[in-house]
Write a protein that holds these residues in place. Structure first.
Motif, PDB file in Angstrom:
ATOM      1  N   GLY A   1       0.799  -1.221   0.000  1.00 50.32           N
ATOM      2  CA  GLY A   1       0.000   0.000   0.000  1.00 50.32           C
ATOM      3  C   GLY A   1       0.832   1.272   0.000  1.00 50.32           C
ATOM      4  N   THR A   2       0.599   2.121  -0.993  1.00 53.45           N
ATOM      5  CA  THR A   2       1.243   3.435  -1.058  1.00 53.45           C
ATOM      6  C   THR A   2       0.168   4.463  -1.373  1.00 53.45           C
ATOM      7  OG1 THR A   2       3.354   2.529  -1.820  1.00 53.45           O
ATOM      8  CG2 THR A   2       2.966   4.862  -2.227  1.00 53.45           C
ATOM      9  N   HIS A   3       0.136   5.533  -0.600  1.00 51.63           N
ATOM     10  CA  HIS A   3      -0.843   6.598  -0.805  1.00 51.63           C
ATOM     11  C   HIS A   3      -0.136   7.944  -0.902  1.00 51.63           C
ATOM     12  CE1 HIS A   3      -3.236   3.319   0.913  1.00 51.63           C
ATOM     13  NE2 HIS A   3      -4.247   3.842   0.249  1.00 51.63           N
ATOM     14  N   THR A   4      -0.464   8.689  -1.957  1.00 48.92           N
ATOM     15  CA  THR A   4       0.155   9.990  -2.194  1.00 48.92           C
ATOM     16  C   THR A   4      -0.916  11.047  -2.375  1.00 48.92           C
ATOM     17  OG1 THR A   4       2.019   8.913  -3.313  1.00 48.92           O
ATOM     18  CG2 THR A   4       1.754  11.288  -3.648  1.00 48.92           C
ATOM     19  N   VAL A   5      -0.795  12.130  -1.648  1.00 46.99           N
ATOM     20  CA  VAL A   5      -1.644  13.312  -1.840  1.00 46.99           C
ATOM     21  C   VAL A   5      -0.758  14.376  -2.469  1.00 46.99           C
ATOM     22  CG1 VAL A   5      -3.107  15.048  -0.755  1.00 46.99           C
ATOM     23  CG2 VAL A   5      -3.020  12.721   0.184  1.00 46.99           C
ATOM     24  N   ARG A   6      -1.169  14.894  -3.607  1.00 48.61           N
ATOM     25  CA  ARG A   6      -0.308  15.828  -4.354  1.00 48.61           C
ATOM     26  C   ARG A   6      -1.084  17.095  -4.710  1.00 48.61           C
ATOM     27  NH1 ARG A   6       1.167  12.474  -7.749  1.00 48.61           N
ATOM     28  NH2 ARG A   6       3.237  12.029  -6.903  1.00 48.61           N
ATOM     29  N   TYR A   7      -0.434  18.234  -4.540  1.00 47.74           N
ATOM     30  CA  TYR A   7      -0.959  19.535  -4.985  1.00 47.74           C
ATOM     31  C   TYR A   7      -0.042  20.023  -6.102  1.00 47.74           C
ATOM     32  CZ  TYR A   7      -3.816  19.586  -0.734  1.00 47.74           C
ATOM     33  OH  TYR A   7      -4.725  19.290   0.249  1.00 47.74           O
ATOM     34  N   THR A   8      -0.627  20.258  -7.276  1.00 46.56           N
ATOM     35  CA  THR A   8       0.157  20.607  -8.456  1.00 46.56           C
ATOM     36  C   THR A   8      -0.225  21.992  -8.971  1.00 46.56           C
ATOM     37  OG1 THR A   8       0.285  18.276  -9.094  1.00 46.56           O
ATOM     38  CG2 THR A   8       0.744  19.897 -10.805  1.00 46.56           C
ATOM     39  N   SER A   9       0.783  22.786  -9.288  1.00 47.08           N
ATOM     40  CA  SER A   9       0.576  24.080  -9.938  1.00 47.08           C
ATOM     41  C   SER A   9       1.511  24.156 -11.140  1.00 47.08           C
ATOM     42  CB  SER A   9       0.866  25.229  -8.967  1.00 47.08           C
ATOM     43  OG  SER A   9       2.265  25.399  -8.804  1.00 47.08           O
ATOM     44  N   ALA A  10       1.426  25.234 -11.902  1.00 49.55           N
ATOM     45  CA  ALA A  10       2.319  25.424 -13.043  1.00 49.55           C
ATOM     46  C   ALA A  10       3.759  25.636 -12.595  1.00 49.55           C
ATOM     47  CB  ALA A  10       1.842  26.617 -13.877  1.00 49.55           C
ATOM     48  N   ILE A  11       3.930  26.034 -11.346  1.00 54.36           N
ATOM     49  CA  ILE A  11       5.263  26.374 -10.833  1.00 54.36           C
ATOM     50  C   ILE A  11       5.918  25.214 -10.110  1.00 54.36           C
ATOM     51  CG2 ILE A  11       6.525  27.892  -9.242  1.00 54.36           C
ATOM     52  CD1 ILE A  11       4.381  30.012  -9.824  1.00 54.36           C
ATOM     53  N   ASP A  12       5.134  24.481  -9.306  1.00 54.21           N
ATOM     54  CA  ASP A  12       5.739  23.405  -8.514  1.00 54.21           C
ATOM     55  C   ASP A  12       4.687  22.415  -8.040  1.00 54.21           C
ATOM     56  OD1 ASP A  12       4.403  24.818  -6.569  1.00 54.21           O
ATOM     57  OD2 ASP A  12       6.196  25.579  -5.571  1.00 54.21           O
ATOM     58  N   ASP A  13       5.159  21.358  -7.408  1.00 53.52           N
ATOM     59  CA  ASP A  13       4.305  20.346  -6.790  1.00 53.52           C
ATOM     60  C   ASP A  13       4.628  20.260  -5.305  1.00 53.52           C
ATOM     61  OD1 ASP A  13       3.422  19.801  -9.317  1.00 53.52           O
ATOM     62  OD2 ASP A  13       4.144  17.736  -9.372  1.00 53.52           O
ATOM     63  N   ILE A  14       3.595  19.986  -4.505  1.00 50.86           N
ATOM     64  CA  ILE A  14       3.770  19.672  -3.091  1.00 50.86           C
ATOM     65  C   ILE A  14       3.092  18.328  -2.870  1.00 50.86           C
ATOM     66  CG2 ILE A  14       3.262  20.349  -0.708  1.00 50.86           C
ATOM     67  CD1 ILE A  14       3.020  23.246  -1.745  1.00 50.86           C
TER      68      ILE A  14
END
Length: 240
Positions: free
Chosen positions: A189-202
């Motif tokens: 099990g691997t879970h990733t929450v990602r916030y993406t913009s044109a400038i960067d990812d968190i």
């Protein structure tokens, strides 16, 4: 403690092993091949049941426990469309049901980090959130219960999203949080929450290295559960 195992697949076997190593007695190990044995079990000899079966069997197993006043720890996911029915039955019968989509201590800390990050990102309109989960190919439900819990935690703390939507089923609406489910062996099990913009990812990620962490958490909850009442969760156990 006398423990009844409902569902004796990979997780049930690890749970049984850990429970016995911790000094507990396994009353019975019930799976699809010996369901008839359940009718012969004396509920008075069961201190707690641990339910890790299949989505189509979970509610029936929980009901068996509620009708016999056996506290039950439930780790099966994929039956949330019947959760209200279980909650009503639990209340009516004065029973004890402990449900968690994931019993890993690390994952439950991850849930809290996810909710905190969602609050931070609420005002950042440039970022689009997504969730990805990876599990072994034998896992039947998609998205995983853990991914749904992450989605609910994000949605509850972020004004942009009002529902989650599984990628690939239909076009994702602008106010829906996309979840991607992958089935790859031998991933526990691997879970990733990602916030993406044109400038960067968190992004934040939890990766399980084995099933032992989930199993140990379930046994620890079973040890804690006797004497408790109602619908309970990891928030109660961890005192968040």
């Amino acid at each position: 403690m006398n423990i009844l195992i409902l569902g004796y697949g990979k997780m049930g076997k690890i749970i049984s092993q850990i429970a016995e190593e911790r000094g507990h007695r396994i009353v019975a190990k019930i799976n699809i091949d010996n369901l008839s044995d359940l009718a012969r079990i004396d509920a008075a000899e069961v201190d707690v049941a641990i339910e890790f079966s299949q989505p189509e069997s979970a509610v029936e197993n929980i009901t068996w426990c509620l009708e016999r006043h056996v506290p039950v720890v439930v780790g099966t996911t994929g039956w949330m469309n019947q959760k209200a029915e279980v909650e009503n039955s639990c209340k009516a019968k004065g029973g004890t049901v402990f449900y968690a989509s994931n019993f890993s201590i690390g994952v439950n800390l991850f849930f809290k980090v996810n909710a905190f990050l969602a609050r931070l990102m609420n005002e950042q309109e440039a970022y689009r959130a997504t969730i990805e989960e990876i599990h072994h190919t034998e896992k039947k439900d998609a998205p995983s219960g853990t991914a749904i819990t992450l989605a609910e935690g994000l949605i509850g703390n972020h004004q942009r999203y009002h529902a989650w939507q599984l990628q690939g089923e239909e076009p994702v609406s602008s106010d829906a949080l996309p979840i991607t489910s992958k089935r790859i062996d031998p991933a526990p099990g691997t879970h990733t929450v990602r916030y993406t913009s044109a400038i960067d990812d968190i992004s934040i990620r939890h990766t399980a290295h084995s099933r032992e962490g989930f199993a140990l958490g379930a046994v620890r909850v079973a040890e804690w559960l006797p004497g408790k009442k109602g619908m309970l969760s990891m928030n109660d156990f961890l005192k968040f």
